[in-house]
Design a protein around this motif. Sequence first.
Motif, mmCIF file in Angstrom:
data_model
loop_
_atom_site.group_PDB
_atom_site.id
_atom_site.type_symbol
_atom_site.label_atom_id
_atom_site.label_comp_id
_atom_site.label_asym_id
_atom_site.label_seq_id
_atom_site.Cartn_x
_atom_site.Cartn_y
_atom_site.Cartn_z
ATOM 1 N N PRO A 223 0.839 -1.210 0.000
ATOM 2 C CA PRO A 223 0.000 0.000 0.000
ATOM 3 C C PRO A 223 0.873 1.258 0.000
ATOM 4 C CG PRO A 223 -0.819 -1.586 1.599
ATOM 5 C CD PRO A 223 0.500 -2.125 1.104
ATOM 6 N N THR A 224 0.608 2.146 -0.949
ATOM 7 C CA THR A 224 1.425 3.351 -1.123
ATOM 8 C C THR A 224 0.533 4.579 -1.216
ATOM 9 O OG1 THR A 224 3.062 2.035 -2.339
ATOM 10 C CG2 THR A 224 3.200 4.433 -2.560
ATOM 11 N N LYS A 225 0.925 5.659 -0.537
ATOM 12 C CA LYS A 225 0.135 6.897 -0.555
ATOM 13 C C LYS A 225 0.526 7.750 -1.750
ATOM 14 C CE LYS A 225 -0.479 7.075 4.471
ATOM 15 N NZ LYS A 225 -1.909 6.726 4.418
ATOM 16 N N TYR A 226 -0.465 8.420 -2.345
ATOM 17 C CA TYR A 226 -0.235 9.294 -3.496
ATOM 18 C C TYR A 226 -0.895 10.648 -3.258
ATOM 19 C CZ TYR A 226 1.316 5.099 -5.967
ATOM 20 O OH TYR A 226 1.999 3.970 -6.343
ATOM 21 N N GLY B 234 -0.810 11.899 0.231
ATOM 22 C CA GLY B 234 -1.587 11.094 1.170
ATOM 23 C C GLY B 234 -3.075 11.179 0.976
ATOM 24 N N LEU B 235 -3.526 11.801 -0.142
ATOM 25 C CA LEU B 235 -4.969 11.901 -0.392
ATOM 26 C C LEU B 235 -5.601 10.532 -0.620
ATOM 27 C CD1 LEU B 235 -5.294 15.087 -2.638
ATOM 28 C CD2 LEU B 235 -5.985 14.808 -0.244
ATOM 29 N N PHE B 236 -4.871 9.643 -1.287
ATOM 30 C CA PHE B 236 -5.417 8.299 -1.434
ATOM 31 C C PHE B 236 -4.275 7.283 -1.437
ATOM 32 C CE2 PHE B 236 -4.287 9.079 -5.803
ATOM 33 C CZ PHE B 236 -4.028 7.832 -6.350
ATOM 34 N N THR B 237 -4.636 6.055 -1.091
ATOM 35 C CA THR B 237 -3.670 4.963 -0.994
ATOM 36 C C THR B 237 -4.020 3.891 -2.016
ATOM 37 O OG1 THR B 237 -3.379 5.368 1.374
ATOM 38 C CG2 THR B 237 -2.658 3.229 0.545
ATOM 39 N N TRP B 238 -2.996 3.348 -2.656
ATOM 40 C CA TRP B 238 -3.256 2.303 -3.649
ATOM 41 C C TRP B 238 -2.256 1.168 -3.486
ATOM 42 C CZ3 TRP B 238 -7.209 1.236 -6.649
ATOM 43 C CH2 TRP B 238 -7.052 0.239 -7.628
ATOM 44 N N GLN B 239 -2.779 -0.049 -3.631
ATOM 45 C CA GLN B 239 -1.950 -1.249 -3.712
ATOM 46 C C GLN B 239 -2.440 -2.056 -4.897
ATOM 47 O OE1 GLN B 239 -2.457 -4.082 -0.530
ATOM 48 N NE2 GLN B 239 -0.567 -5.194 -0.995
#
Length: 417
Positions: free
Chosen positions: A245-248, A251-256
Amino acid sequence: MQSWAEIVVDVQKNWFLYASMPFVAAIIGYVTKIVAIRMMFEPIEFIGIKPPYLGWQGIVPRKAAIMASIACDTMTQKLIKPEDVFDKLDPDRIAQEIEKPLLEAVEDITRSVAEQYAPGLWEAAPETVKRMIISRIQEEAPEIVRQIMTDIKSNINSVFDLKDMVVSNLLRDKPLLNRIFLEAGHGEFRFIRNSGLFFGFAIGCVQAVVWAVTQNVWVMPLFGGFTGWFTDWLALKMIFNPKQPTKYLGGLFTWQGLFLKRRLEVSAEYGRLIAAEIVTPHNIIDAVLRGPLSDRLFGMIQKQVQRVVDAQSGVAKPFVVMAVGSSKYQEMKRLVSQEIMKRLPATMQHIEKYAHDAMDLERTLATKMQDLTVEEFENLLHPAFEQDEWILIAVGAVLGFLVGELQVHVMLHFAAH
């Protein structure tokens, strides 16, 4: 390049066409994804002119040997071993499960062999004597089964080739190979399809602005091609990346990677599919009895049958040998072994329900899948995307370009009127 005033006039005059651009781009993104997914799995067999320069075969069916081998390597090296399959089977319970059909088979085999090798003696023997001989052999039959099962469990790798069984079943049934990828990755394929709408719409908004400013005839086909290419490429990347899981966007949203995020769900589905379709009791028994190592099983059966026949002959053995001849006596024992081998597939069907419950392969597979590393887990599905994925992306770009070319002709037509 148009001035601001010209842009405003053009947008007011052709507002419907401008408004349609994001939706057309969304449709391009959506349709190219559907085409890409279908091209991965269909058609099952090559359609076109051979050699395969003018035609197509689904990537997964075309690369079936590679796909099956990759899936099998992960399965047999990391998830399940032959010992996991057979160690849970109780020889006594198996003998109990097949007792009735086994006793019937033994009687048929005994009568058949005796009539063939000692027709005069067998026919002349009283029925009570015949029944006694059959009964004595039947009494030993369950022990034969126990001993054979014990031998199999002690020498499992010499009689059961798990990898050969898995690969053979997948190559023989390409639709099944498709189903494994499609059902295990159904969430990923749904994401690919739907992502085309959202990514395409966003690109379409940019396209509308660029067209308004430039009125360049290359804007539509180039943006269409870019939409088809970029949305295919991005969707494929987002399925497996990032690994964690990584924040973009601060930090507005996280995606894995979606496939990795659905690990528990995929594990359960994959375990269910493999246990229900490939590593089944029926396929396992068939692989042992008819697979490439079946000759070794026959050797085990022959050893046990000869032991029992010799033991049951007892003091009568010299007379039996004298009556039929030493070579025929040995041949008779081989024939009994062959007949038992022939009857085993039908007889062993009676243990399939017990074997299914005892092995509990679905839960075993699902549990072990959760212990895989991220890279090992990714290899369950990623090969289906990696093989010739550039073709899928290129097709998406070409389709997008063609639709964009059609769009520009429509725009120019309306502009002229």
